[in-house]
Design a protein around this motif. Structure first.
Motif, PDB file in Angstrom:
ATOM      1  N   GLY A  18      17.093  29.663 -25.923  1.00  0.00           N
ATOM      2  CA  GLY A  18      17.744  30.571 -24.980  1.00  0.00           C
ATOM      3  C   GLY A  18      18.539  31.678 -25.641  1.00  0.00           C
ATOM      4  O   GLY A  18      18.967  32.614 -24.962  1.00  0.00           O
ATOM      5  N   ARG A  19      18.747  31.593 -26.957  1.00  0.00           N
ATOM      6  CA  ARG A  19      19.552  32.604 -27.640  1.00  0.00           C
ATOM      7  C   ARG A  19      18.713  33.673 -28.336  1.00  0.00           C
ATOM      8  O   ARG A  19      19.271  34.590 -28.945  1.00  0.00           O
ATOM      9  N   VAL A  20      17.389  33.559 -28.276  1.00  0.00           N
ATOM     10  CA  VAL A  20      16.537  34.554 -28.939  1.00  0.00           C
ATOM     11  C   VAL A  20      15.974  35.515 -27.900  1.00  0.00           C
ATOM     12  O   VAL A  20      15.972  35.242 -26.699  1.00  0.00           O
ATOM     13  N   ASP A  21      15.458  36.667 -28.373  1.00  0.00           N
ATOM     14  CA  ASP A  21      14.929  37.675 -27.454  1.00  0.00           C
ATOM     15  C   ASP A  21      13.563  37.250 -26.915  1.00  0.00           C
ATOM     16  O   ASP A  21      12.964  36.272 -27.377  1.00  0.00           O
ATOM     17  N   VAL A  22      13.055  38.014 -25.957  1.00  0.00           N
ATOM     18  CA  VAL A  22      11.826  37.617 -25.270  1.00  0.00           C
ATOM     19  C   VAL A  22      10.611  37.651 -26.198  1.00  0.00           C
ATOM     20  O   VAL A  22       9.676  36.861 -26.042  1.00  0.00           O
ATOM     21  N   VAL A  23      10.609  38.545 -27.169  1.00  0.00           N
ATOM     22  CA  VAL A  23       9.498  38.591 -28.119  1.00  0.00           C
ATOM     23  C   VAL A  23       9.452  37.304 -28.937  1.00  0.00           C
ATOM     24  O   VAL A  23       8.390  36.697 -29.122  1.00  0.00           O
ATOM     25  N   THR A  24      10.612  36.875 -29.404  1.00  0.00           N
ATOM     26  CA  THR A  24      10.679  35.638 -30.181  1.00  0.00           C
ATOM     27  C   THR A  24      10.347  34.434 -29.310  1.00  0.00           C
ATOM     28  O   THR A  24       9.696  33.489 -29.769  1.00  0.00           O
ATOM     29  N   GLN A  25      10.789  34.455 -28.065  1.00  0.00           N
ATOM     30  CA  GLN A  25      10.448  33.356 -27.154  1.00  0.00           C
ATOM     31  C   GLN A  25       8.935  33.236 -26.982  1.00  0.00           C
ATOM     32  O   GLN A  25       8.385  32.131 -26.979  1.00  0.00           O
ATOM     33  N   ARG A  26       8.272  34.381 -26.841  1.00  0.00           N
ATOM     34  CA  ARG A  26       6.815  34.364 -26.713  1.00  0.00           C
ATOM     35  C   ARG A  26       6.174  33.796 -27.979  1.00  0.00           C
ATOM     36  O   ARG A  26       5.246  32.975 -27.907  1.00  0.00           O
ATOM     37  N   GLN A  27       6.675  34.196 -29.132  1.00  0.00           N
ATOM     38  CA  GLN A  27       6.152  33.678 -30.394  1.00  0.00           C
ATOM     39  C   GLN A  27       6.384  32.175 -30.509  1.00  0.00           C
ATOM     40  O   GLN A  27       5.515  31.437 -30.977  1.00  0.00           O
TER      41      GLN A  27
END
Length: 262
Positions: A18-27
């Motif tokens: 929950g603390r990372v951005d959406v690009v990192t979440q997708r990765q």
């Protein structure tokens, strides 16, 4: 009435999702799916036959009947850890994918909105437990922290069906909502018994009164040490000395009492 049956269960969840951005979440989501599939293939666990419930950074799976517990805990977890390390190799530390995982064996069956039975609830509590979270947090270079239930540890790891030694696991008590039990934690690349789990591990009560992050030695049941006082029990009464004198005693400056030196 549904058919009774025990199944092998796996649950994983990403730390700090929950603390990372959406690009990192997708990765992260893509990597979790791929790494689980690769580890399952290496362990011969037929990923396509798993009954799976996915929630972004988390996966809960009920494996088919006959799935190998040693292969899941040993080969699968070693391959998953290796895959995570490869994924993280050229990434900044803040974008590392680090997973908590739990393995359990018990009653579980597909239901209208997920799964029913005791085991799915229990493995969820294991995965979210304070000791497992603390284990991963206190091992900064680790990519994986695994918790197994008493059933899995006693019947499989304790009987030496894996190349991971029983002494590499650390036994800790867990109390999460309606679940109270014990789990065994393994963090690849770390001495799990030396990790600082703090109060989350129930130090001094659940682990034989040992403090300072120490764990029960291999073969120790994790119970209290001889003479340990259960939590909430009254302390032993203090020794009392009663001195009785008949008549008048003239002893100015004297001290009466008993010296009890151990």
């Amino acid at each position: 009435m549904g058919t009774f049956g025990r199944r092998l269960l796996l649950a994983v969840d990403a730390k700090g999702y929950g603390r990372v951005d959406v690009v990192t979440q997708r990765q992260f989501q893509e990597a979790i799916s791929r790494l689980l599939a690769e580890a399952a293939a290496a362990a011969g666990l037929a990923r396509e036959r798993w009954e799976t419930q996915i929630g972004g950074d988390s996966v809960f799976a009920v494996l088919p009947e006959g799935a190998s517990e040693p292969d899941l805990v040993d080969t699968f977890m070693r391959c998953l850890d290796a895959g995570l390390r490869e994924f993280n190799r050229n990434r900044v530390r803040e974008a590392w994918l680090r997973l908590r995982a739990a393995v359990h064996f018990g009653t579980a069956r597909a239901a209208a909105n997920g799964f029913e039975g005791r085991a799915p609830v229990e493995i969820g509590r294991m995965l979210d437990s304070g000791p497992l979270r603390s284990a991963l947090a206190s091992a900064p270079d680790a990519c994986l922290a695994l918790a197994v239930s008493s059933t899995v540890f006693n019947d499989m790891i304790g009987e030496a069906y894996t190349t991971i030694r029983a002494g590499d696991f650390r036994e800790v008590p867990v109390v999460e909502k309606e679940y109270a039990g014990r789990i065994w934690i393994w963090v690849p690349g770390y001495d799990s018994r030396a990790l600082d789990l703090g109060s989350a591990a129930g130090e001094g009560a659940g682990e034989g009164g040992r403090g300072g992050g120490a764990s029960a030695p291999c073969g120790d049941s994790g119970g209290e040490s001889p003479g340990a006082r259960p939590p909430g029990a009254p302390t032993a009464p203090r020794e009392q000395v009663v001195q009785a004198f008949n008549g008048t005693v003239h002893a100015q400056g004297a001290v009466f009492g008993i010296s009890n030196r151990s």
